[in-house]
Design a protein around this motif. Sequence first.
Motif, PDB file in Angstrom:
ATOM      1  N   ASP A  52       0.849  -0.993  -0.079  1.00 36.26           N
ATOM      2  CA  ASP A  52      -0.028  -0.012   0.171  1.00 36.26           C
ATOM      3  C   ASP A  52       0.985   1.323   0.035  1.00 36.26           C
ATOM      4  OD1 ASP A  52      -1.707   1.983   1.242  1.00 36.26           O
ATOM      5  OD2 ASP A  52      -3.139   0.265   1.215  1.00 36.26           O
ATOM      6  N   ILE A  53       0.519   2.359  -0.349  1.00 39.35           N
ATOM      7  CA  ILE A  53       1.266   3.378  -0.696  1.00 39.35           C
ATOM      8  C   ILE A  53       1.502   4.089   1.016  1.00 39.35           C
ATOM      9  CG2 ILE A  53      -1.115   5.237  -0.123  1.00 39.35           C
ATOM     10  CD1 ILE A  53       0.660   7.260  -2.282  1.00 39.35           C
ATOM     11  N   PHE A  54       0.944   3.815   1.933  1.00 32.27           N
ATOM     12  CA  PHE A  54       1.243   4.134   3.296  1.00 32.27           C
ATOM     13  C   PHE A  54       1.927   3.008   3.981  1.00 32.27           C
ATOM     14  CE2 PHE A  54      -2.371   6.830   2.418  1.00 32.27           C
ATOM     15  CZ  PHE A  54      -1.720   8.057   2.542  1.00 32.27           C
ATOM     16  N   GLU A  55       2.064   1.988   3.411  1.00 33.42           N
ATOM     17  CA  GLU A  55       2.733   0.913   4.074  1.00 33.42           C
ATOM     18  C   GLU A  55       4.365   0.888   3.850  1.00 33.42           C
ATOM     19  OE1 GLU A  55       3.044  -3.732   2.722  1.00 33.42           O
ATOM     20  OE2 GLU A  55       0.817  -2.908   3.429  1.00 33.42           O
ATOM     21  N   LEU A  56       5.101   0.720   4.737  1.00 31.51           N
ATOM     22  CA  LEU A  56       6.810   0.680   4.387  1.00 31.51           C
ATOM     23  C   LEU A  56       7.171  -0.815   4.070  1.00 31.51           C
ATOM     24  CD1 LEU A  56       9.351   2.416   5.000  1.00 31.51           C
ATOM     25  CD2 LEU A  56       9.341   1.479   7.041  1.00 31.51           C
ATOM     26  N   ASN A  57       7.656  -0.988   2.934  1.00 30.54           N
ATOM     27  CA  ASN A  57       8.225  -1.869   2.429  1.00 30.54           C
ATOM     28  C   ASN A  57       9.677  -1.704   1.505  1.00 30.54           C
ATOM     29  OD1 ASN A  57       7.699  -1.137  -0.395  1.00 30.54           O
ATOM     30  ND2 ASN A  57       5.592  -2.207  -0.100  1.00 30.54           N
ATOM     31  N   ILE A  58      10.362  -2.601   1.418  1.00 31.46           N
ATOM     32  CA  ILE A  58      11.731  -2.285   1.065  1.00 31.46           C
ATOM     33  C   ILE A  58      11.556  -2.066  -0.373  1.00 31.46           C
ATOM     34  CG2 ILE A  58      12.264  -4.839   0.332  1.00 31.46           C
ATOM     35  CD1 ILE A  58      14.830  -2.752   1.943  1.00 31.46           C
ATOM     36  N   PHE A  59      10.886  -2.359  -1.293  1.00 32.95           N
ATOM     37  CA  PHE A  59      10.812  -1.868  -2.558  1.00 32.95           C
ATOM     38  C   PHE A  59      10.265  -0.511  -2.658  1.00 32.95           C
ATOM     39  CE2 PHE A  59       8.304  -1.260  -6.741  1.00 32.95           C
ATOM     40  CZ  PHE A  59       9.444  -1.477  -7.706  1.00 32.95           C
ATOM     41  N   GLY A  60       9.377  -0.100  -1.856  1.00 31.11           N
ATOM     42  CA  GLY A  60       9.036   1.373  -1.796  1.00 31.11           C
ATOM     43  C   GLY A  60       9.851   2.331  -1.190  1.00 31.11           C
ATOM     44  N   PHE A  61      10.823   1.719  -0.364  1.00 25.26           N
ATOM     45  CA  PHE A  61      11.682   2.627   0.405  1.00 25.26           C
ATOM     46  C   PHE A  61      12.813   2.976  -0.566  1.00 25.26           C
ATOM     47  CE2 PHE A  61      15.626   3.011   2.759  1.00 25.26           C
ATOM     48  CZ  PHE A  61      15.398   4.181   3.823  1.00 25.26           C
TER      49      PHE A  61
END
Length: 88
Positions: A52-61
Amino acid sequence: MIGFIVAGLVIGALARLIKPGKQNLSLLATLLLGLAGSVIGGVIANLFNTGDIFELNIFGFIVAVVASVLLIGVAESMSGRGKGQVRR
């Protein structure tokens, strides 16, 4: 909301460490560019169905840090302090 601000500050600070050279950016500019990068990272991670947009994950980071590095470069070039400028 506080976590989003802290994440934006951390992402902005990491982007400034990764980007070579000295950046003349304030703490507020670092925070805002980090927040913008984290939103971009969240949107791209969401497009790839990794979270999710508000979920911290490694790819998004990782995407957020890369986006912040690019945004810092754009901010430097818009302020006239990029590498292409000759200082007198």
